[in-house]
Design an enzyme around this catalytic site. Structure first.
Site, PDB file in Angstrom:
ATOM      1  N   TRP A 112      37.016 -30.390  18.663  1.00 53.27           N
ATOM      2  CA  TRP A 112      37.226 -30.513  17.228  1.00 53.27           C
ATOM      3  C   TRP A 112      38.791 -30.858  16.959  1.00 53.27           C
ATOM      4  O   TRP A 112      39.314 -31.577  16.067  1.00 53.27           O
ATOM      5  CB  TRP A 112      37.114 -29.099  16.797  1.00 53.27           C
ATOM      6  CG  TRP A 112      35.704 -28.881  16.740  1.00 53.27           C
ATOM      7  CD1 TRP A 112      34.877 -27.967  17.424  1.00 53.27           C
ATOM      8  CD2 TRP A 112      34.549 -29.506  15.703  1.00 53.27           C
ATOM      9  NE1 TRP A 112      33.512 -28.148  17.011  1.00 53.27           N
ATOM     10  CE2 TRP A 112      33.293 -29.005  16.065  1.00 53.27           C
ATOM     11  CE3 TRP A 112      34.899 -30.507  14.667  1.00 53.27           C
ATOM     12  CZ2 TRP A 112      32.210 -29.487  15.229  1.00 53.27           C
ATOM     13  CZ3 TRP A 112      33.718 -31.001  13.988  1.00 53.27           C
ATOM     14  CH2 TRP A 112      32.432 -30.488  14.145  1.00 53.27           C
TER      15      TRP A 112
ATOM     16  N   LYS B  34      30.736 -19.669   9.949  1.00 47.12           N
ATOM     17  CA  LYS B  34      30.529 -19.028  11.277  1.00 47.12           C
ATOM     18  C   LYS B  34      30.579 -17.641  11.030  1.00 47.12           C
ATOM     19  O   LYS B  34      29.784 -16.791  11.291  1.00 47.12           O
ATOM     20  CB  LYS B  34      31.489 -19.563  12.194  1.00 47.12           C
ATOM     21  CG  LYS B  34      31.107 -21.012  12.476  1.00 47.12           C
ATOM     22  CD  LYS B  34      32.419 -21.899  12.746  1.00 47.12           C
ATOM     23  CE  LYS B  34      32.162 -23.451  12.681  1.00 47.12           C
ATOM     24  NZ  LYS B  34      31.192 -23.910  13.423  1.00 47.12           N
TER      25      LYS B  34
ATOM     26  N   ASP C 110      43.453 -24.909  12.601  1.00 49.12           N
ATOM     27  CA  ASP C 110      42.055 -24.888  12.477  1.00 49.12           C
ATOM     28  C   ASP C 110      41.611 -23.570  13.335  1.00 49.12           C
ATOM     29  O   ASP C 110      41.377 -23.596  14.423  1.00 49.12           O
ATOM     30  CB  ASP C 110      41.266 -25.993  13.029  1.00 49.12           C
ATOM     31  CG  ASP C 110      39.702 -26.131  12.896  1.00 49.12           C
ATOM     32  OD1 ASP C 110      39.238 -24.982  12.243  1.00 49.12           O
ATOM     33  OD2 ASP C 110      39.178 -27.098  13.409  1.00 49.12           O
TER      34      ASP C 110
END
Ligand code: PMP
Length: 383
Positions: free
Chosen positions: A117, A212, A188
């Protein structure tokens, strides 16, 4: 306190399965039931929340409550804006450089790439200007190179990293200490957001996608220092990515993802009722501990290759070994037997293969114990 009973209610509701997916992820049954009860008529309005105007007082209350709860959970000071934006965390991979790449004279940002990511974020940012990769690109992410080897830019516009790599299962518990005090840090936190406490004032900005630990996909929460947004001089930012515009319009320049904000509000409230981040942190510790213990006590049958210090408490990738190599046949058997035992979404990401166990806040300790019991029996029957 954290309710360690079956929060998703696999056992109370015959059709519910235990979902260990990496996101969209399982939500607490209590929250789902509450949403169900309000589905046809929210708070006496005669409409579902998704049918209400985003300009209505009912929706204003929802988004304001969500903001207040997140401010309370994380002790967010007024000098930071809390934004509810669209396009998931991926949209922030573009918005961050568009807003902040020109903050300092170097016109360069530092990216610590520790997995899939952060690599995606760095590659996206490269479209907009100069990006410095703090550590060399790796084709196998297993740990984080020591800070003493990092190459930082002098007068960097910002330092970017991902606190939990969802695919590789690498988590950075501490904020990197080597970053100069006056370099804005942007993180992030998509997959470990709300699983532990952190000091927001150490960050210029954090962002997390909702699917999530706080609900429904499409929504991304951004917490950003207002003074930095003011400093940005880029006049060519697409309007929905422009933090100045979003702050001025309280996340409602256009129609926000109202239903996802409503679910986020419920999830923040649920998180508070569980005892806040202290309880979530303890729960994360307990759940990940039983899984790693099972892996480490398996005599090499289950293998997680991440260096101990960086093992994620939230996403645990593992391989099932036979004769010293990962055995895909055993892994498919594991997955199909898990499904028979009502446990789903355990397949590893295609980039790393194998199995991945995701333990977000909506997964209880009891459910995690059910999984490790299954793992032990599976090993006994197949090694
Ligand atoms: N960052 C991380 C750490 C993620 O795990 C994900 C999604 N799995 C993303 C970014 C992208 O989020 P989205 O799909 O909401 O754009």
């Amino acid at each position: 306190m954290t309710n360690d009973s079956s929060v998703n209610g696999c056992c109370e509701h015959s059709e519910r399965k235990v979902n260990f997916g990496p996101g969209p992820a399982q939500l607490p049954l209590e929250v789902l039931k509450n949403v169900q009860a309000e589905f046809l008529s929210y708070n006496g309005s005669g409409s579902n929340v998704m049918e209400l105007s985003h300009r209505s007082s009912a929706f204003a209350k929802i988004i304001q409550e969500a903001e207040q709860d997140i401010r309370e959970l994380l002790s967010v000071p007024e000098s930071y804006a809390v934004l509810f934006l669209q396009g998931g965390a991926t949209a922030q991979f573009s918005a961050v450089p568009l807003n902040f790449l020109n903050l300092k004279s170097s016109q360069t940002a530092d990216y610590l790439v520790t997995g899939y990511w952060s690599e995606k974020a760095a590659k996206e940012a490269e479209k907009f200007g100069k990006i410095n990769w703090v550590v060399p690109k790796s084709d196998k992410y297993r740990d984080v190179p020591s800070e003493s080897t990092w190459k930082l830019t002098e007068n960097s516009s910002y330092f970017y990293y991902c606190s939990n790599e969802t695919i590789h299962g690498i988590e950075l518990e501490d904020i990197p200490s080597i970053v100069p005090k006056d370099t804005p840090i942007i993180c992030d936190m998509s997959s470990n957001f709300l699983t532990r406490s952190f000091d927001i004032t150490k960050f210029a900005m954090v962002f997390a996608s909702a699917q999530k630990n706080f609900g429904a996909s499409g929504l991304v929460l951004v917490i950003v220092r207002k003074d930095l947004v003011e400093k940005s001089t880029n006049k060519s930012i697409p309007v929905t990515f422009d933090y100045k515009v979003q702050i001025a319009n309280a996340s409602m320049y256009n129609t926000p993802p109202t239903f996802s904000v409503y679910i986020a509000n419920k999830m923040f409230n649920w998180t508070k009722r569980q005892g806040g981040l202290k309880s979530m942190n303890q729960l994360s510790d307990k759940k990940s501990k039983v899984v790693y213990e099972t892996i480490d006590q398996s005599n090499g049958f289950y293998m997680n290759v991440i260096e101990n210090k960086y093992r994620s408490r939230v996403n645990i990738p593992l391989r099932i070994m036979k004769d010293g190599t990962a055995n895909e046949k055993l892994e498919s058997l594991f997955l199909s037997e898990a499904i028979k035992a009502n446990m789903i979404e355990l397949k590893g990401h295609r980039a790393v293969g194998g199995i991945r166990i995701s333990l977000y806040n909506g997964v209880s300790l009891q459910e995690t114990t059910k999984l490790v019991d299954f793992m032990r029996i599976f090993q006994k029957n197949n090694s």
